[in-house]
Design a protein around this motif. Structure first.
Motif, PDB file in Angstrom:
ATOM      1  N   ILE A 277      -6.400   9.012  -1.156  1.00 58.21           N
ATOM      2  CA  ILE A 277      -6.766   8.856   0.318  1.00 58.21           C
ATOM      3  C   ILE A 277      -5.709   7.735   0.802  1.00 58.21           C
ATOM      4  O   ILE A 277      -5.437   6.945  -0.060  1.00 58.21           O
TER       5      ILE A 277
ATOM      6  N   HIS B  24       1.259   4.755  -3.015  1.00 55.89           N
ATOM      7  CA  HIS B  24       1.460   6.162  -2.252  1.00 55.89           C
ATOM      8  C   HIS B  24       2.894   6.704  -2.576  1.00 55.89           C
ATOM      9  O   HIS B  24       2.753   7.838  -3.355  1.00 55.89           O
TER      10      HIS B  24
ATOM     11  N   ASN C 217      -6.360  -0.536  -1.044  1.00 58.70           N
ATOM     12  CA  ASN C 217      -6.748   0.366  -0.264  1.00 58.70           C
ATOM     13  C   ASN C 217      -8.283   0.244   0.136  1.00 58.70           C
ATOM     14  O   ASN C 217      -8.514   0.414   1.396  1.00 58.70           O
TER      15      ASN C 217
ATOM     16  N   HIS D 277       0.842  -1.257  -0.011  1.00 58.40           N
ATOM     17  CA  HIS D 277      -0.146  -0.043  -0.073  1.00 58.40           C
ATOM     18  C   HIS D 277       0.741   1.244  -0.151  1.00 58.40           C
ATOM     19  O   HIS D 277       0.836   2.054  -1.123  1.00 58.40           O
TER      20      HIS D 277
HETATM   21 FE   LIG Z   1      -4.340   4.511   0.331  1.00 61.02          FE
END
Ligand SMILES: [Fe+2]
Length: 699
Positions: A699, A401, A580, A396
């Motif tokens: 997010i 990201h 996510n 993740h």
């Molecule tokens: Fe995320």
């Protein structure tokens, strides 16, 4: 006299409008207009407004190439920012020129916008346009800089107005969160200095904070966040789940201890890219036929199943040897397990052996499904603990990201707005730097939520990511090849594979259409120096110049460019959605995803009980903290843009506009297929439904 009709669109998000005065100059190939104030009777440039004006010129300006916008003080009104969507100019012969802006003008400043036709530097013949793109890049490179986050991890944005949060002075009383008495949840200082163009919209910010506050307050009022006790009963853990419980959450809470669900999560859980087919039992995991034969079915043996390709391995070696820390005054523990799974005749993937260390030995028994209920359950829970780090840290945070932020920053610094690749990729960078800044402030700062809820603490968490980055291979990011490399290309019931390949195919076809429109031959790719600078910067700042990563330092052919750009878009959209979106559903039932363990890995069989099991799991406080994080980060706040929806018009040519429409049709068909399939599944797999995938990591 020539009359030009000018249309200016202001953004629709709250507070996008301005009271400042706006003027404009139109530049054409035959000359430029005078600077004209854009002013009607009444309010101009209100939020959501589309204002029309007329500009009279002494002469025809020829083909329009640039408009310059000037934002200046108006009367006594204080300066306020303005979000400009676009400017359109209709010339005397009726042709309409589009000038995309989609950015803030913050102070009293000038914004120079090019006409929207996508052009590489080779397409620009006019010196004024060549100078424009150089000046744009110079300004961006002056403004956006790279900065070392953690040595060994991708670098990140360092812009002049941004500074990391200051250390809190414990001697100075201050309001440090929005819930009195609760430790810092969001350090506003970390993100409020971000460039306006990188920040969440007002709507998204409000939704983000609104989501976090009630839950944090509820925990506080019930005294949960101050409790360092163990959970007394397993079922009590369910009570802290906030809001409506989804079908998937209920399923997880009910079936978490079952072997078939344990195996299912390797295929369709939130970390579905780790499992590899095993063709030979590794020496470090001395599983014998005698141990596992009872679980393989009649008339077969371990060797036969290996040869048939029915044995799979989950190896967490990347976590080996990372020291654990103390949490809430109690020592925490860590391990790097190995788990062997068998794909049986009934179509289930089931765990058949677990070892909690990379080094076999007398204190490291191999756990089997035939062991006592609590021994086997605790062994599986240790594997789920290792999954926490491989998922949150590697799959993740790092692989989506942090890498996506580097893609984004390199794009901002190296490609001008008129570049076709900028137009293609900019929707896939929206808000990524903002959410990462929040992550660095809240999750990855000293004393932050990670440091207070994970066995590995902050440095151990970073160490896992550093190791993973040092092993990333470019070839593995080409999704279809990754399934083949892991030997799972034909594993039944792997909905993640089916859906991700469908989305990948749609994206690759879309990228192919756009790239081949703007790059007619390989020489056009190789000769595009802006493109090459973008690729080189990613290699240097994201992969830290590691040649063994296989990341290209230049692209020479059209197929190479298509492959590269597809990887970028997929990483910034679907790849993130897969890891996510389901975070909360799969993890809110804490025993399925513990972030810390309070007893050492079991060294002997027959000693585990329900009580020792509960004493090993995270305490109540740690459970609440990690749940708060996952609650906040698992759902997209408002202001969403699903994959393929590009309301900002960067492309104006017919061919790319058509390609966008075709992409949307293909994605809609994939969405339909997924929804039809899910009707027949006990657990719907919808994380890669294109209607639920965001264009970017936000997010
Ligand atoms: Fe995320």
């Amino acid at each position: 006299m020539a009359t030009y009709k000018v249309r200016v669109a202001t953004g629709t998000d709250f507070l996008s409008g301005t009271m400042d005065s706006i003027s404009l100059i139109i530049v054409g190939t035959q000359g430029e207009s005078h600077k004209q104030l854009l002013n009607h009777f009444g309010r101009d440039f209100a939020t959501g407004a589309v204002d029309d004006y007329t500009v009279q010129c002494q002469q025809d300006l020829g083909d329009l190439i640039i408009v310059r916008l000037f934002k200046e003080r108006y009367s006594f009104f204080p300066k306020n920012p303005w979000y400009c969507n676009y400017v359109q100019v209709c010339v005397p012969n009726g042709r309409i020129y589009h000038f995309p802006a989609y950015q803030w003008m913050d102070g009293y400043e000038t914004l120079s916008l090019r006409e929207a036709t996508g052009k590489t530097a080779a397409d620009d013949t006019l010196p004024i346009l060549l100078e424009h793109r150089k000046e744009e890049l110079r300004a961006k490179q002056d403004f956006y800089h790279w900065r070392v986050f953690v040595p060994g991890l991708p670098n990140y944005v360092h812009i002049p107005s941004y500074r990391p949060p200051a250390r809190r002075n414990p001697n100075r009383p201050e309001w440090n969160g929005y819930i009195p008495g609760f430790p810092i949840l969001i350090n506003f200082k970390a993100t409020r200095f971000l460039d306006l163009n990188l920040r969440y919209s007002f709507t998204k910010t409000a939704a983000f904070f609104f989501r976090l506050s009630p839950m944090a307050l509820g925990f506080k009022l019930r005294g949960l966040v101050d409790s360092k006790r163990s959970w007394k009963k397993l079922k009590d853990i369910k009570k802290i789940f906030p809001g409506n419980k989804s079908v998937v959450f209920e399923y997880v809470a009910e079936h978490w201890a079952e072997d078939s669900f344990f195996g299912y999560q390797y295929l369709n859980g939130i970390n579905p890219g780790l499992l590899c087919r095993c063709t030979r039992i590794p020496d470090k995991f001395p599983v014998t036929d005698d141990m596992v034969a009872p679980f393989l079915g009649e008339g077969t043996c371990l060797q036969a199943e290996l040869e048939k390709g029915n044995i799979y391995l989950a190896d967490y070696r990347i976590l080996e040897g990372i020291p654990a820390v103390e949490l809430n005054g109690q020592k925490q523990y860590h391990c790097a397990p190995l788990c062997l799974l068998h794909f049986g005749r009934e179509g289930n993937l089931l765990p058949i052996a677990i070892q909690l260390s990379q080094t076999p030995g007398p204190n490291c028994p191999i756990f089997l499904p035939s062991d006592s209920e609590w021994d086997w359950l605790l062994a599986k829970t240790w594997v789920r603990y290792a999954e926490f780090y491989c998922h949150e840290g590697i799959s993740h945070l790092l692989e989506t990201h942090l890498i996506a932020e580097a893609f984004c920053l390199a794009l901002l610094r190296q490609l001008p707005m008129c570049h076709p690749l900028y137009k293609l990729l900019i929707p896939h960078t929206r808000y990524t730097i903002q959410i990462n800044s929040i992550g660095r402030a809240v999750l990855l700062n000293e004393g932050g939520l990670s440091a207070r809820s994970m066995s590995l603490g902050l440095s151990g968490f970073a160490e896992a990511m550093v190791r993973a980055l040092s092993e990333i291979k470019y070839e593995n990011l080409y999704l279809p090849d990754d399934f083949v490399r892991r030997g799972v290309q034909d594993l039944p019931g792997y909905y993640y594979r089916e859906d991700s390949l469908a989305v990948w195919d749609a994206l690759e076809r879309y990228v192919t259409e756009i790239i081949t429109y703007y790059y007619p031959c390989d020489a056009a790719v190789e000769g595009d120096l802006e493109l090459q600078s973008w690729v080189q910067e990613i290699f240097k700042e994201c992969l830290l110049g590691r040649e063994s990563s296989g990341f290209p330092t230049c692209l020479r052919t059209v197929p190479e460019l298509i492959r590269y750009v597809t990887i970028v878009i997929y990483t910034c959209s679907a790849k993130h959605a897969a890891v996510n979106t389901g975070q909360l559903e799969f993890t809110a039932w804490m025993p399925n995803f513990p972030s810390s363990m309070r007893n050492p890995p079991i060294q002997a069989k027959g000693l585990t009980t329900l009580e020792t099991f509960l004493d090993t799991l995270p305490d109540i406080k740690t459970t609440c903290i990690i749940l708060l994080v996952l609650w906040t980060l698992s759902r997209e706040p408002d202001d969403k843009r699903p994959l393929g929806h590009f309301p900002d018009i960067h492309f104006v040519e017919e061919a790319p506009r058509r390609s966008i429409e075709t992409l949307r049709q293909r994605l809609a068909q994939i969405s339909h297929n997924i929804r039809q399939r899910n009707k027949c599944l006990p657990i719907p797999y919808y994380y890669l439904d294109p209607m639920l995938i965001e264009n970017s990591i936000s997010i």
